[in-house]
Scaffold this active site. Sequence first.
Site, mmCIF file in Angstrom:
data_model
loop_
_atom_site.group_PDB
_atom_site.id
_atom_site.type_symbol
_atom_site.label_atom_id
_atom_site.label_comp_id
_atom_site.label_asym_id
_atom_site.label_seq_id
_atom_site.Cartn_x
_atom_site.Cartn_y
_atom_site.Cartn_z
ATOM 1 N N GLU A 188 0.853 -1.174 0.000
ATOM 2 C CA GLU A 188 0.000 0.000 0.000
ATOM 3 C C GLU A 188 0.898 1.237 0.000
ATOM 4 O OE1 GLU A 188 -1.987 -0.239 3.703
ATOM 5 O OE2 GLU A 188 -2.587 1.856 3.676
ATOM 6 N N VAL A 190 1.821 4.562 1.113
ATOM 7 C CA VAL A 190 1.421 5.459 2.190
ATOM 8 C C VAL A 190 1.948 6.836 1.883
ATOM 9 C CG1 VAL A 190 1.572 5.892 4.654
ATOM 10 C CG2 VAL A 190 1.527 3.557 3.810
ATOM 11 N N ASP A 232 12.917 -1.146 14.431
ATOM 12 C CA ASP A 232 13.403 0.148 13.973
ATOM 13 C C ASP A 232 12.281 1.173 13.956
ATOM 14 O OD1 ASP A 232 15.082 1.420 11.020
ATOM 15 O OD2 ASP A 232 15.318 1.913 13.132
ATOM 16 N N ASN A 237 9.627 6.185 10.101
ATOM 17 C CA ASN A 237 8.932 4.949 9.774
ATOM 18 C C ASN A 237 7.467 4.991 10.108
ATOM 19 O OD1 ASN A 237 10.899 3.477 8.591
ATOM 20 N ND2 ASN A 237 11.603 2.498 10.464
ATOM 21 N N ASP A 253 7.905 -0.274 6.824
ATOM 22 C CA ASP A 253 9.277 -0.790 6.836
ATOM 23 C C ASP A 253 9.655 -1.610 8.061
ATOM 24 O OD1 ASP A 253 11.999 0.897 5.187
ATOM 25 O OD2 ASP A 253 11.271 -1.143 5.155
#
Lengths: 774, 181
Positions: A188, A190, A232, A237, A253
């Site tokens: 998807e 984003v 992470d 992110n 991620d």
Amino acid sequence: MKPDDPHASSEADREIEEAVFETALGLEDPDSRDEFLKQWFRHDEAALARMRKLVEAAEKSAAFFVDARESRMSIAWDAADAFESSEFPFPAEDPKLHLVEPGSRIGRYRLTQRIGEGGCGVVYEADQEEPVRRKVALKIIRLGMDTERVIARFEIERQALAMMDHPNIAQVLDAGATDTGRPYFVMELVEGERITTWCDRQKLDIDARLKLFIQICQAIQHAHQKGIVHRDIKPSNILVKSSDTGATPKVIDFGIAKATSDDRKKRTSITERDQMIGTPAYMSPEQVDLRNIDIDTRSDVYSLGVLLYELLTGRPPFDETSLSKLGASKMRLMLLNTEPPLPSQRFAALNRADQVETAAARKCDPSKLSSLLRGDLDAIVMKAIEKDRNRRYSTPYGLELDLRRFLSDQPVHARKAGRVYLLEKFFRRNQVACISGAAVLLSLVIGLGSATWLFWRERHALAEQVRLSKEAEAARNEEDRLRTQVNAKTNIAQLANLLNLGRAGSDIQGIAGVTILLNEGKAEEANALLESYPIDSVEFSPDATYVIRTLAHWNAMRGRWKSAIHCFRWLDRAGRHENPEAVIEGTDCMCLAALLAEYESPEVYEAYRQEALDRFLPTKSALAAEHLLKICLLRPTTEENLERLKQAMEMCASGARSNYSNRDSFPQWDALGIATYYHRCGNEQQALVWSKRSLSFRGGRGDRQRSANCLQAMAYHELGDVKSMKEHLDTARSIKPPNFDTSSDMMLEVWVDWAVSRILMTETELICSSLSIK
Amino acid sequence: MHGVTDRADISHETHWSSDRLMPLVYDELRRLAASRMRKEAEGHTLQATALVHEAWIRLAGSGEQRWESRAHFFGAASHAMRHILVHHARRKSALKRQAESFQDSEERKPEDYLLMVHESLDRLEKSDPDAAKIVLLKFFSGLGSKEIAEMTGSSVRSVERRWALAKAKLYQMMQHEDDEA
């Protein structure tokens, strides 16, 4: 034994020398060591002196080589850098070097522009043409990265993402490989802004920020329940997308650091030189401490805490620029030992202008912000970023709950600190200081000047290696054992590398192999491999959990209950290292219980039931309660047990009252749990009431309805109402489960509720066929 | 020199010479660098993934490899690796001296470590070639104990032992040079 030649050239002599050396080192007590050497070399003064010197040199050399190894890395990188210059032109044609350009097509996607890179992949924006037109994000593995190892890594990431299904996690839509065999997957797209900048731009106040943050907690919690640790979590992110329906934050991620172009310059990232992944400001102490072997879900909690810190104060706890000025080992030391300032303190330490700016971005003024931060929020944040992970919230859910309490003006759990707590902290801090003090002193003596604590690590490693090899001597398959241990103990998470293939792809061994096979869709082989591997020796880690859980479900879905139980038992053991709250809110125990109830003897199930009661009572949430009821009520039980389970039933009741399911509870299932409880108690009237309530919620796959109808049939049977009993029995019989053999990975846990309903069905058939009326 | 043909040959090759390998290793290193591998966080596995190791994997491809040929390859490739690293360290060292630095000269720079090992290694080679060999493999090529064990036909444990002893010997040698200096 030894000729005069100090450097023994014969093989045997050399081996003897090595053995003596190793043995001497193994004797930690200096007197024993000296004694041993004197004995061994009693006929050769010169040799004794030589060996003594060598042993002395051993420790210093170990320390030296730790630093030397790091230096070699750094030089190697530099050397690679140098190759990039135009002195070395590309060879004429090599298809592998063809870059993927925007405008090119991959499968049914047409790439439009490159949006980022990092880890082992590059991310492009792409247009999807069919079956529906939309924009997506396509991540393709990098050139030159297509060694088997990296491909498998890439596949793991894809699998990890595919397992998740949450509104706040970027979804995987598709996957494939190009004609040249480069794997890619489609997510998807984003489109949004990094959460920190978005909040500032929108000038969100603290309440709004917390609510947004809670969604992130839920997303991460979801991932954890799938056995995936993000590792992470940081602002870049988490993107926020604003739309007419409101703002949706999305986590992207998983597992591999992603860097967009502006990120690179601003954020200190030590991916290149050192063996650390991620951004140091966001890394939990255990990630920083290379000694550590298992990064678990609490590491994510830490990073969430840092994110919260930044959302509240505008900066992370450790100042990035000053961090980057320190060398790698000093940075580690700082992150490991130094207590960061409280958010309110950090804010107070800013200059006036910064304070005004920060407060304005939070729609208030400095004094108001200060008072908001002090007390509860300080406590919550600090609890999340505790150095000792046992002191943190053990799950993102815990963090979420405390924030909810704050928002509803309830007492916050983080503020329990008493004198004992503070004292412990004091001791711990001083203890660490003592160790570093000695190390610093030592290093001054040796004259190395850096990496002092690494020296200690090496020293431990040295001694441990010797010890390990001594133990291994007893084992038959000596090498395998060492390898198993060492591999497992090698900082798996740190290296982010399950895939310790060792050899270029020939034989795949251990958990690594299982993972790869799984990711190739070869579940059959993966399972066979797992069976041949001593599963009990697999060390607990999020990666191993993911693999074993996947195979556990896979086996269960195909009716291989023996293997499934084996795997779930492992998961059960693994769960004992976790906070019981978290474990019972997951589905592992439920699955094990269902399998035991259906396929093992009643005693085995009974034993597990008792364990569950001891472990998980009292329950802390409706979800936990519902699971516990499910586990313990698969068969009739004693009054005593039912009395103990009352707490769980009441907890469920609180959830079942609501009309909506949310993170905390699923009322339709709560109701079913309560109905089961009442039936087991013999209170059939109530059982009927609650079954009806459960059925009043529409939707679901049918398993719940089947279970509910079974309960109703049994209840009516007890009440002597044959007609109604028959009615519900027929309804239950008519609901058929799907075929699980062909399920995709996405439906991992679905089978368990069907299994539960099957157990009830069997019981119902048995009872109702006797047709006796009370 | 480069191209598909060479790759196919390698797996069957049993006799290596440094000068045959050097260009291939350079080539592969270049290719790796050119694809910007270094920027990757695939550097997670830095410990196990020395440039030479990756070079080997890519050169030799996958499939069963006879360990003798690998041992030969690695031996020669390690020399190449050492050469590259030392060359580089020297360059860096020279540059640093040019750019005057006010940093404390007590602190050793990465280059210093490497060069110290390199210089003492020559001496060690004369007196204890086996120890020197393992330093070469372990330190310059960054190979793991398991891989070395396979190549040399020993056990992991004896490799580790050998390495520990070699380090001690090398360190002594370095101290010697220090004293003499």
